[in-house]
Motif scaffolding. Structure first.
Motif, PDB file in Angstrom:
ATOM      1  N   ALA A 278     -48.523 -29.036  65.302  1.00 36.92           N
ATOM      2  CA  ALA A 278     -49.169 -29.464  66.841  1.00 36.92           C
ATOM      3  C   ALA A 278     -50.969 -28.235  67.462  1.00 36.92           C
ATOM      4  O   ALA A 278     -51.145 -28.946  67.413  1.00 36.92           O
ATOM      5  CB  ALA A 278     -48.335 -29.097  67.968  1.00 36.92           C
ATOM      6  N   SER A 404     -44.875 -34.524  67.374  1.00 37.49           N
ATOM      7  CA  SER A 404     -45.332 -33.702  67.798  1.00 37.49           C
ATOM      8  C   SER A 404     -47.387 -33.746  67.572  1.00 37.49           C
ATOM      9  O   SER A 404     -48.232 -33.536  68.188  1.00 37.49           O
ATOM     10  CB  SER A 404     -44.996 -32.293  67.421  1.00 37.49           C
ATOM     11  N   SER A 408     -49.824 -33.975  70.306  1.00 42.57           N
ATOM     12  CA  SER A 408     -51.061 -32.662  70.938  1.00 42.57           C
ATOM     13  C   SER A 408     -52.275 -33.754  70.518  1.00 42.57           C
ATOM     14  O   SER A 408     -53.243 -33.375  70.982  1.00 42.57           O
ATOM     15  CB  SER A 408     -50.629 -31.787  68.929  1.00 42.57           C
TER      16      SER A 408
END
Length: 517
Positions: A278, A404, A408
């Motif tokens: 991330a 993720s 992110s």
């Protein structure tokens, strides 16, 4: 070599199967970028509004991110190969319909269907790799090929789009995906194994609503904040997404067959891999949006020249992904993760030192160091993620990995992009001519492109243009410094968590040892 070890080796069928599942991954990534060059032609023929044009571009990525966890869980339950083939068929049909769309509304709808279908590809293919490759080192190499396919797809998207648009109409950029999906449908049943969890329980309908709802609201809110600043609608959607996400996570704790197994986060290697993945996505996307603008608006490169300048990034990322298994074999998972993150921090640091007249060379050198460092991190990280989960939940685990990365990336664009532009406005503000029309002043402070457009109408011998370039460069350098700090933090976290993951030093173990810690 023991008989057990020999039997674990993949056959020719598995390696050909890997090539077959790498192709749709390439198409999936290509569809994120291939459309950009076709937008002028689409605008001329379909006459979309400004809002519709944004939705044509964004809705694919929105729905991919929103449905990853749902599709990963469905694959574990219904069959990973079955879901992959169903997604490929839907992707092919939607591509044909998008190519021949006769209205902006129809094109938006088909891009939405492409996003839902695309969400089946990443979790299904990655979890199938776990079923196909039982030897640790072969599995690492297969994941490296899988990641390289995404990198190559993103890199060749604009090139493929440019070539097709040179000879055909805008719809051809969608038809490029059809032969690949047809090939997958023809060969997949023969070459790919089927796997599903035989003990899967009931599919929780509330989770099916909460999961995509949370991700879609968060991504939409972040993108709106990145575009309009602290916009009330963007903040409201972000809060709604966070609330749905909290409800979703709480619900998973009480389900016999959860979409998201929260107990996986108790495993140090899994947590280290997810957080590192991330943070790398956040830092990489945060600085990348500045790098592409820097090449064209500060250095004055043409789009083609700017594209050529980013080739080392893609090539080194691909090479790093394929070298990761060998590095992991010699160093172990922990050292690969930590050293890769440290090298990426060096790359961000080099980017933070761009100065004329060597800005291009510093930027390319920074790209190379970042890509070589991050590629093994992502390869080893995905290996840790899918091997930390039980085999029957590999689809859900791989979907969590991709989600993720999507979240992110959106967070990097929204937060780091907004922070960088705030610094840009702060540094450029004093240089805005007092006699400049207020509307032009606002436009110049909004984007570097606006500043260069305004500067073209001033008789100041390029003084304001130079101030805009310097302010934007300083903003990019500041974001690169922040990226380096995040990489150092991720390296420290990975070293600490993976060291504590078991009694045997992780540097001396293989990935399976770490995953089982």
């Amino acid at each position: 070599m023991t008989t057990a070890a020999a039997s674990a080796k993949a056959s020719r069928r598995e390696w050909i199967g890997l090539a077959i599942i790498a192709l749709p991954c390439l198409v999936y990534a290509m569809d994120l970028t291939v459309l950009n060059l076709a937008l002028p032609a689409i605008s001329a023929q379909l006459d979309p509004s400004a809002s519709q044009l944004l939705w044509i571009v964004d809705i694919y990525g929105f729905l991919v991110a929103g449905f990853l966890i749902t599709m990963g869980t469905l694959g574990d339950r219904l069959g990973r190969r079955r879901l992959l083939l169903a997604g490929a068929a839907a992707f092919a049909v939607a591509s044909v319909l998008a190519a021949f769309a006769r209205s902006a509304e129809m094109l938006i709808a088909m891009r939405a269907l492409l996003g839902v279908a695309g969400a089946t590809l990443a979790p299904s293919t990655l979890s199938l790799i776990r079923n196909m490759f039982h030897d640790e080192h072969e599995r690492q190499f297969a994941i490296g090929v899988w990641i390289a396919a995404f990198s190559v797809g993103g890199a060749v998207g604009p090139l493929v789009g440019g070539v097709l648009l040179q000879w055909f109409w805008w719809g051809a950029v969608f038809l490029a995906a059809v032969p690949v999906m047809v090939l997958l449908l023809l060969l997949g049943p023969r070459l790919l194994p089927e796997y599903r969890d035989p003990e899967a329980g009931r599919l929780d309908l509330a989770s099916m609503v909460q999961s995509p709802g949370a991700v879609l609201a968060v991504v939409y809110g972040l993108k709106r904040i990145a575009e309009y600043g602290l916009d009330p609608r963007g903040i409201a959607m972000l809060l709604v997404g966070v609330a749905l996400g909290v409800l979703f996570v709480r619900r998973q704790r009480h389900l016999a067959y959860p979409f998201l197994d929260v107990t996986l986060f108790r495993r140090p290697a899994f947590s280290a891999a997810i957080v590192a993945y991330a943070l790398t996505g956040l830092a990489m996307m945060g600085v990348y949006i500045f790098m592409t603008q820097y090449l064209q608006l500060v250095l004055g490169l043409t789009p083609l020249q700017a594209g050529v300048a980013t080739i080392p990034w893609s090539v080194c990322f691909t090479v790093g992904s394929l070298l990761a298994p060998r590095l992991a074999r010699h160093w172990g998972a922990r050292r690969v993760m930590v050293r890769g993150l440290l090298l990426a921090a060096v790359g961000f640091g080099i980017t933070a030192m761009v100065v004329p007249p060597y800005g291009l060379w510093f930027l390319v050198a920074g790209m190379i160091a970042m890509s070589i460092g991050l590629a093994p991190v992502m390869t080893v990280g995905n290996e840790l993620i899918i091997t930390s989960a039980p085999p029957e939940r590999a689809g859900a685990a791989s979907a969590l990995s991709e989600t993720s990365a999507e979240l992110s990336g959106a967070l990097g664009i929204a937060v780091l992009g907004s922070a960088g532009m705030l610094l840009y406005r702060m540094w450029l503000g004093p240089a805005v001519p007092a006699a400049l029309d207020p509307a032009d002043g606002v436009r110049a402070l909004a984007t570097i492109g606006g500043a260069m457009s305004v500067a073209g109408g001033l008789a100041d011998d390029g003084v304001f243009a130079e101030a805009a370039r310097a302010s934007f460069t300083n903003a990019m350098r500041a974001i690169a410094v922040f990226g380096a700090v995040m990489m150092l933090a991720a390296a420290w976290m990975a070293a600490r968590l993976m060291r504590d993951g078991g009694a045997t030093p992780v540097a001396e173990t293989g990935l399976d040892d770490v995953a089982g810690a």
